[in-house]
Design an enzyme around this catalytic site. Structure first.
Site, PDB file in Angstrom:
ATOM      1  N   CYS A  85       0.841  -1.203   0.000  1.00  0.00           N
ATOM      2  CA  CYS A  85       0.000   0.000   0.000  1.00  0.00           C
ATOM      3  C   CYS A  85       0.880   1.258   0.000  1.00  0.00           C
ATOM      4  CB  CYS A  85      -0.974  -0.058   1.177  1.00  0.00           C
ATOM      5  SG  CYS A  85      -2.327   1.125   1.041  1.00  0.00           S
ATOM      6  N   HIS A 194      -3.526  -5.768   1.027  1.00  0.00           N
ATOM      7  CA  HIS A 194      -2.851  -5.961   2.313  1.00  0.00           C
ATOM      8  C   HIS A 194      -2.748  -7.425   2.734  1.00  0.00           C
ATOM      9  CE1 HIS A 194      -2.554  -1.734   3.622  1.00  0.00           C
ATOM     10  NE2 HIS A 194      -3.550  -1.570   2.785  1.00  0.00           N
ATOM     11  N   GLU A 196      -0.800  -8.599   4.890  1.00  0.00           N
ATOM     12  CA  GLU A 196      -0.542  -8.684   6.346  1.00  0.00           C
ATOM     13  C   GLU A 196      -1.832  -8.687   7.159  1.00  0.00           C
ATOM     14  OE1 GLU A 196      -0.671  -6.027   4.732  1.00  0.00           O
ATOM     15  OE2 GLU A 196      -1.000  -4.244   5.968  1.00  0.00           O
TER      16      GLU A 196
END
Lengths: 225, 79
Positions: A85, A194, A196
């Site tokens: 990002c 994302h 994560e």
């Protein structure tokens, strides 16, 4: 195995990045924007957020933070570097990845779970995926539309450097549905969505993102062997 | 001291959603006949006389604009 996660002023996703690194079984090392060295890490992640308030352009100021000097140096020497990002935006601004990220079409900030196709499984961050695997991870960004001129896009496609592509519904007007790209060596990767946030089914839509971090660990181990 | 203006505009081939949003809003506000709007950035720099044009170009190209997506114009103006 030590993987660094950099915090700039305005970074939001450093904590989840640390959590993802630990969940993958590596030691997470917190790095600060003012750091002059990378504390001996084997790989480094630039997490998402709004570094320096996105002033000027997203990533434009973070790109000149002190920690970026050793990051750029290590990246050029082959250390695996991942930008997620805002981290992707920083890598583009730093010239480590081609292209740029611009405001989403219709000016909409998009926050939702998004299917991606893994288009390249030879980068340092994607070897754990099957070719063409589809993964579900969150996307949350307002300036996520990937832009590059047609020649650059053709080069990226031709060299297999489009690493992730949006499946079905392009959330932001990104050229050729591109969600993530790599440098020529495949060791530097950036993506807008994302992974994560998708490492634990308890808190994310899936654990599909874990493979990113496991891939980097494999890669570092192979490099050491 | 000199006043320097740097104008940064999205390249013509780059989608400009902000400009499009402005263009889309005008007819709703009763303003007709505006065919297109492009939105950019305008910087005003007060610089010492020792700062030469080369340096200003470096500032504009390397920091104030992103050459991948934006064009820039640097000009010195009378204060």
């Amino acid at each position: 195995m030590r993987i660094g996660a950099v915090t700039f002023p305005g970074t939001l996703d450093d904590v989840d990045t640390v959590r993802a690194i630990e969940r993958a079984g590596a030691e997470a090392v917190a790095l600060w924007h003012g750091d002059a060295d990378l504390r001996g890490v084997d790989a480094v992640v630039l997490p998402g957020g709004f570094s320096y308030g996105d002033y000027l352009r997203a990533g434009a100021i973070a790109r000149f933070a002190p920690v970026m000097e050793p990051v750029i140096d290590a990246a050029r020497k082959g250390m695996p570097v991942l930008g997620i990002c805002n981290g992707f935006q920083i890598l583009c601004e730093a010239g480590l990845l081609p292209g740029a990220l611009v405001r989403n079409h219709k000016l909409r900030f998009v926050c939702r779970d998004q299917w991606l196709r893994v288009e390249s499984t030879t980068t340092a961050w994607t070897t754990r995926y099957e070719p063409g695997a589809e993964i579900l991870v969150p996307v949350k960004s307002g300036e996520g539309a990937y832009m590059a001129d047609e020649r650059e896009l053709d080069t990226l496609e031709g060299e297999g450097r489009v690493v992730f592509r949006y499946v079905e519904d392009n959330p932001n007007g990104s050229r050729r549905d591109i969600a993530g790209v790599s440098d020529g060596s495949g060791r530097i990767v950036g993506l807008m969505p994302h992974p994560e946030h998708a490492t634990d089914p308890l808190t994310g839509p899936t654990d599909d993102g874990l493979g990113i971090f496991l891939s980097a660990m494999d890669n570092v181990k192979q490099g050491a062997a | 001291m000199a006043r320097v203006v740097v104008d940064v505009m999205p390249k013509p081939e780059i989608l400009d959603p902000q400009g499009q949003a402005v263009a889309g809003a005008l007819p709703r506000l009763g303003f007709h006949g505006v065919r297109d709007v492009r939105q950019g950035k305008h910087f005003e720099l007060d610089v010492d006389d020792s700062v030469d044009d080369d340096t200003l170009d470096k500032i504009a190209e390397g920091f104030l604009s992103n050459p991948v997506i934006e064009d820039f114009v640097v000009r010195r103006v009378d204060q």
